[in-house]
Design a protein around this motif. Structure first.
Motif, PDB file in Angstrom:
ATOM      1  N   GLU A   1       0.822  -1.224   0.000  1.00 22.59           N
ATOM      2  CA  GLU A   1       0.000   0.000   0.000  1.00 22.59           C
ATOM      3  C   GLU A   1       0.848   1.263   0.000  1.00 22.59           C
ATOM      4  O   GLU A   1       0.395   2.333  -0.418  1.00 22.59           O
TER       5      GLU A   1
ATOM      6  N   HIS B   1      -4.961   5.860   0.330  1.00 25.10           N
ATOM      7  CA  HIS B   1      -6.389   5.544   0.260  1.00 25.10           C
ATOM      8  C   HIS B   1      -6.995   5.246   1.636  1.00 25.10           C
ATOM      9  O   HIS B   1      -8.153   4.859   1.718  1.00 25.10           O
TER      10      HIS B   1
ATOM     11  N   CYS C   1      -8.990   4.903   4.830  1.00 27.33           N
ATOM     12  CA  CYS C   1     -10.408   5.279   4.927  1.00 27.33           C
ATOM     13  C   CYS C   1     -10.614   6.734   5.356  1.00 27.33           C
ATOM     14  O   CYS C   1     -10.147   7.148   6.419  1.00 27.33           O
TER      15      CYS C   1
HETATM   16  C1  HEM Z   1     -15.508   0.366  10.434  1.00 30.73           C
HETATM   17  C2  HEM Z   1     -15.887   1.036   9.359  1.00 30.73           C
HETATM   18  C3  HEM Z   1     -15.076   1.204   8.111  1.00 30.73           C
HETATM   19  C4  HEM Z   1     -14.103   0.389   7.579  1.00 30.73           C
HETATM   20  C5  HEM Z   1     -13.560  -0.905   8.157  1.00 30.73           C
HETATM   21  C6  HEM Z   1     -13.647   1.003   6.346  1.00 30.73           C
HETATM   22  C7  HEM Z   1     -12.653   0.483   5.537  1.00 30.73           C
HETATM   23  C8  HEM Z   1     -12.090   1.121   4.443  1.00 30.73           C
HETATM   24  C9  HEM Z   1     -10.997   0.636   3.662  1.00 30.73           C
HETATM   25  C10 HEM Z   1     -10.295  -0.690   3.873  1.00 30.73           C
HETATM   26  C11 HEM Z   1     -10.728   1.537   2.692  1.00 30.73           C
HETATM   27  C12 HEM Z   1      -9.647   1.430   1.603  1.00 30.73           C
HETATM   28  C13 HEM Z   1      -8.301   1.707   2.181  1.00 30.73           C
HETATM   29  C14 HEM Z   1      -7.166   1.414   1.270  1.00 30.73           C
HETATM   30  O1  HEM Z   1      -7.338   1.100   0.071  1.00 30.73           O
HETATM   31  O2  HEM Z   1      -6.015   1.534   1.764  1.00 30.73           O
HETATM   32  C15 HEM Z   1     -11.670   2.606   2.858  1.00 30.73           C
HETATM   33  C16 HEM Z   1     -11.735   3.716   2.071  1.00 30.73           C
HETATM   34  C17 HEM Z   1     -12.796   4.577   2.089  1.00 30.73           C
HETATM   35  N1  HEM Z   1     -13.801   4.635   3.037  1.00 30.73           N
HETATM   36 FE1  HEM Z   1     -14.004   3.476   4.650  1.00 30.73          FE
HETATM   37  N2  HEM Z   1     -14.360   2.144   6.132  1.00 30.73           N
HETATM   38  C18 HEM Z   1     -15.237   2.310   7.182  1.00 30.73           C
HETATM   39  C19 HEM Z   1     -16.124   3.365   7.360  1.00 30.73           C
HETATM   40  C20 HEM Z   1     -16.335   4.354   6.443  1.00 30.73           C
HETATM   41  C21 HEM Z   1     -17.311   5.410   6.573  1.00 30.73           C
HETATM   42  C22 HEM Z   1     -18.217   5.648   7.785  1.00 30.73           C
HETATM   43  C23 HEM Z   1     -17.252   6.131   5.437  1.00 30.73           C
HETATM   44  C24 HEM Z   1     -18.115   7.314   5.129  1.00 30.73           C
HETATM   45  C25 HEM Z   1     -18.867   7.424   4.097  1.00 30.73           C
HETATM   46  C26 HEM Z   1     -16.209   5.556   4.591  1.00 30.73           C
HETATM   47  C27 HEM Z   1     -15.834   6.002   3.338  1.00 30.73           C
HETATM   48  C28 HEM Z   1     -14.686   5.605   2.661  1.00 30.73           C
HETATM   49  C29 HEM Z   1     -14.214   6.231   1.438  1.00 30.73           C
HETATM   50  C30 HEM Z   1     -14.897   7.354   0.691  1.00 30.73           C
HETATM   51  C31 HEM Z   1     -13.015   5.578   1.087  1.00 30.73           C
HETATM   52  C32 HEM Z   1     -12.094   5.877  -0.101  1.00 30.73           C
HETATM   53  C33 HEM Z   1     -10.865   6.613   0.357  1.00 30.73           C
HETATM   54  C34 HEM Z   1      -9.815   6.805  -0.717  1.00 30.73           C
HETATM   55  O3  HEM Z   1      -9.745   6.036  -1.672  1.00 30.73           O
HETATM   56  O4  HEM Z   1      -9.048   7.774  -0.607  1.00 30.73           O
HETATM   57  N3  HEM Z   1     -15.694   4.481   5.238  1.00 30.73           N
HETATM   58  N4  HEM Z   1     -12.497   2.339   3.940  1.00 30.73           N
END
Ligand code: HEM
Length: 415
Positions: free
Chosen positions: A70, A362, A364
């Motif tokens: 990553e 990326h 979260c």
């Molecule tokens: C326990 C809850 C959550 C988990 C486990 C989680 C997990 C993740 C993971 C694994 C990624 C990708 C990271 C990577 O590729 O390195 C991610 C990205 C993202 N998450 Fe979450 N997430 C959670 C909650 C949320 C919430 C509440 C939102 C709000 C809408 C959200 C929105 C996003 C967005 C927009 C991305 C893209 C970020 C990017 O590509 O820059 N997530 N999340």
């Protein structure tokens, strides 16, 4: 060679390594993934599966190696152009541009557009709303009568959160749940019997959110996600597929994940009741417990990258175009980082090193909001002296991306 699901492996750990397929949905439906990854971490931390239903892919299963991949986004791409961020290659009509599946510079431009919705001021503002609606929901729960925790609590609370983030019509908020379920279901995307139904739901979603986008564009900017997108250069005028992709990203991102950590918490606390006793004795421990819940549950089992050139991962050569699957669910059980990793321990000093939110550019964007929802849920449960007991077996989501629960029968008792 036929691939082998974990039920077989636990009986016979001498099966050839090349027969192991960690993308096998039955591993997650039966909650039988642990020995598979323990073996991969020990014997083949960068492992090649040549014959999965999703095509050939590499599995990276150790904590340090996942972070190392990553940390090199210019070599290991997230881009949808190469198939996207899950083990399923989504091409053609299913190829949805969304910023989680983009590389720089477009990724950064779009991430910066939505980030203000998750800034400290917004989080503080939302905390009050989260607490009020969590309290309302808990006060309406039956005491001493069995019900399904997943639908009644986890799904409802996270759907409400999403409706707030989008400023979506409150009475129609279960639309968001429906779209989240279909959008996050990679097995349904692949299955000829369901892929068209899934596609139709995604189209319906885009039309509904487009209508909101048009309304918000005509109004002064506000801090909800739709308004932020509508008034931005990077996201105010996206083509249809990119709108679908980004809508579903924000819906699945905020919904399935947090939902499954709320249910995973109940499973963990039932398996390790002494940890709940500790929280009852000292509610100040809740904040620390939240990181451990997210580590232990790992709501997304993996993310995927594609090698842009020949490279190596922990000394293993991979070729340009190879699919690299990063198993967070395994990195979070890596004993070299988390001693006695299977144990749920709310005092684990380094729980925050978990990989559940990913790592690097990326990572979260909604992490703090997810933690806040869990923290408030447990604070309000303790304030009401509510102990949640599982009363029967859970039904699990049968796929290797979204890791969680379909149903969880529980009963609430006062402690
Ligand atoms: C326990 C809850 C959550 C988990 C486990 C989680 C997990 C993740 C993971 C694994 C990624 C990708 C990271 C990577 O590729 O390195 C991610 C990205 C993202 N998450 Fe979450 N997430 C959670 C909650 C949320 C919430 C509440 C939102 C709000 C809408 C959200 C929105 C996003 C967005 C927009 C991305 C893209 C970020 C990017 O590509 O820059 N997530 N999340």
């Amino acid at each position: 060679m036929a691939t082998i699901a974990r039920g077989d492996l636990s009986d016979d750990m001498n099966v050839p390594l090349e027969a192991i397929d960690p993308s096998d949905a039955s591993l997650y439906a039966q909650d039988s993934w642990r020995p598979v990854f323990a073996r991969l971490r020990a014997e083949a931390p960068v492992h090649y599966q040549a014959n999965s239903p999703f095509g050939p892919f590499w599995s990276v299963s150790r904590h340090a190696d996942i972070q190392a991949v990553e940390a090199r986004p210019d070599i290991f791409s997230s881009s949808h152009e190469f198939g996207g961020i899950t083990v399923v290659d989504l091409f053609g009509e299913f190829n949805l541009p969304q910023f989680i599946a983009m590389d720089r510079p477009r990724h950064g431009e779009q991430r910066r557009t939505v980030s203000p919705a998750f800034g400290p001021g917004e989080i503080q503002r939302m905390a009050e709303q989260v607490r009020l609606r969590t309290a309302d929901l808990l006060d309406a729960l039956p005491i001493g009568t069995p019900f399904d925790w997943v639908d009644t609590v986890s799904t409802e609370l996270t759907t409400q959160m999403l409706a707030i983030l989008f400023d979506y019509p409150w009475e129609k908020r279960r639309d968001l749940t429906l779209w989240s379920d279909w959008g996050g279901d990679i097995e349904a995307a692949l299955n000829p019997a369901t892929k068209d139904i899934r596609q139709q739901h995604l189209i319906d979603m885009t039309h509904a959110l487009d209508a909101l986008m048009a309304q918000r564009k005509a109004l002064p900017p506000t801090s909800d996600l739709i308004s932020l997108m509508a008034h931005s250069d990077a996201m105010g005028d996206m083509p249809f597929q990119e709108r679908t992709g980004n809508y579903i990203l924000l819906i699945v991102g905020g919904n399935d994940t947090t939902r499954n950590s709320m249910s995973g918490a109940i499973e963990a606390l039932n398996l390790y009741p002494q940890e709940w006793e500790k929280m009852i004795a000292d509610p100040g421990r809740i904040q620390g417990a939240v990181a451990e819940i997210i580590r232990w549950q790992t709501p997304l089992a993996h993310m995927r990258r594609t090698a842009l050139c020949d490279a190596d991962i922990a000394g293993v050569p991979v070729k340009q175009g190879d699919k690299i699957v990063l198993w967070y669910i395994s990195g979070n059980r890596d004993e070299s980082v988390f001693p006695d990793a299977e144990r749920f321990d709310i005092n684990r000093p380094n729980a925050r090193r978990h990989l559940s939110f990913g790592f690097g550019v990326h990572r979260c964007v909604g992490a703090r909001l997810a933690e806040l929802q869990l923290q408030i849920l447990f604070e309000e449960m303790l304030a009401r002296r509510m102990t949640v007991r599982q009363t029967g077996p859970v039904e699990r989501v049968p796929q290797s991306f979204v890791h969680g629960f379909r149903t969880m029968p529980v009963i609430i008792e006062r402690h």
